[in-house]
Design an enzyme around this catalytic site. Structure first.
Site, short mmCIF file in Angstrom:
data_model
loop_
_atom_site.label_atom_id
_atom_site.label_comp_id
_atom_site.label_asym_id
_atom_site.label_seq_id
_atom_site.Cartn_x
_atom_site.Cartn_y
_atom_site.Cartn_z
N GLU A 102 5.32 9.38 -0.64
CA GLU A 102 4.67 10.40 0.19
C GLU A 102 5.53 11.65 0.35
O GLU A 102 5.02 12.70 0.77
CB GLU A 102 4.35 9.82 1.57
CG GLU A 102 3.29 8.74 1.58
CD GLU A 102 1.88 9.26 1.35
OE1 GLU A 102 1.72 10.49 1.22
OE2 GLU A 102 0.95 8.45 1.27
N GLU A 118 12.69 -12.12 -5.26
CA GLU A 118 13.52 -11.82 -4.09
C GLU A 118 14.77 -12.69 -4.01
O GLU A 118 15.70 -12.38 -3.26
CB GLU A 118 12.70 -11.98 -2.81
CG GLU A 118 12.38 -13.40 -2.42
CD GLU A 118 11.78 -13.48 -1.01
OE1 GLU A 118 12.27 -14.31 -0.23
OE2 GLU A 118 10.85 -12.72 -0.71
#
Length: 304
Positions: free
Chosen positions: A90, A121
């Site tokens: 953004e 992960e």
């Protein structure tokens, strides 16, 4: 980690505890369910309020990095990684910065944005390797994100960044985590047990999103990417944003729409430049020079 040890570790995490307020949630109506979720979500801003000093400290370090040519890099797995990528993506349209200035890295790469990647992960070495792939340097700031505070992928990245001498920040929902033992700045948003036990995409994820918003927005404000509360560096890349740029120029200078449109065209759709042209009554070159002298901050000109 052995299964028995992992079970013990998870059992000690606040985010893995059962929430007494939602124990019978499977027997409730739709309205009662969303009411419980809403009530739990109210705890999130209260938890963040307690760590505002640490968030502000992180912002100051990020600003220093930007001013010295460094970057802000987010890293995480699953929801945490996706939120980092979202916030980073953004920044270019909102603040007119290079996509390289704020980067988001997720365990498992691009595919992990939409699909779970088994074991991603748990790979501590991959965290280091992914930082090396983006040429992470001591000038950069690393923000490791993991609700548990113990994700191996993030721990590996934090340890590598620390080894390089870079500023490290941790965002977790459990206090005194493994991540907090590494990071220079510790942001523990302790939001309590989730409505669905262990579903850290809920309150923990909401807290992460709010903190990331603060980190980038406050940092961009401090380096001059806004004037008053207007996004003057917005990239007018579509019809909506062109209209927004016109409104921003009008609001900042109290000029007519016609003047705003004409000046924006002369400024090549650069709202900040158009504003300075109008406020200082300068042509494009003169306004660019003045902005450079004021380090890109319109307020330094208007307050004098």
């Amino acid at each position: 980690m052995a299964e028995q040890d992992l079970l013990k570790t998870l059992g000690q995490l606040i985010t893995e505890q059962r929430n007494p307020n939602s124990m019978q949630i499977d027997t409730l109506s739709a309205y009662e369910i969303v009411q419980i979720i809403n009530n739990e979500d109210k705890q999130v801003p209260l938890a963040i309020e307690k760590v505002l000093p640490q968030i502000a400290q992180a912002v100051e370090k990020i600003v220093e990095a930007f001013q010295q040519g460094g970057r802000l890099v987010y890293i995480g797995a699953g929801t945490s990684g996706r939120l980092g990528v979202l916030d980073a993506s953004e920044c270019p349209p909102t603040f007119g910065v290079s996509p390289e200035m704020v980067k988001g890295i997720i365990a498992g790469g691009e595919r992990a944005l939409r699909h779970p990647i088994e074991g991603a992960e748990d790979n501590k070495e991959a965290g280091k390797q992914d930082l090396q792939a983006v040429e992470f340097s001591p000038k950069d700031v690393l923000v490791g994100i993991a609700a548990s505070g113990r994700t191996p992928y993030v721990l590996g990245a934090l340890a590598y960044a620390k080894e390089l001498g870079a500023i490290t920040v941790s965002i977790a929902s459990n206090p005194n985590s493994a991540m907090s033992q590494i990071a220079d700045i510790v942001i523990d948003t302790v939001v309590g047990a989730e409505v669905l036990t262990g579903s850290s995409r809920m309150k923990s994820g909401t807290a992460q999103k709010l903190v990331l918003n603060m980190l980038t927005t406050a940092s961009m404000i401090l380096i001059g990417k806004c004037y008053q509360n207007l996004m003057v560096d917005v990239q007018a890349s579509n019809q909506k944003l062109v209209a927004r740029a016109i409104r921003i120029v009008m609001q900042a200078t109290e000029c007519s729409r016609e003047i705003a449109e004409t000046t924006l065209a002369l400024a090549e759709n650069n709202a900040k430049l158009a504003i300075m042209m109008i406020l200082a009554d300068l042509d494009k070159d003169g306004a660019e020079q003045l902005l450079s002298q004021q380090q890109g901050k319109i307020s330094r000109y208007t307050i004098v």
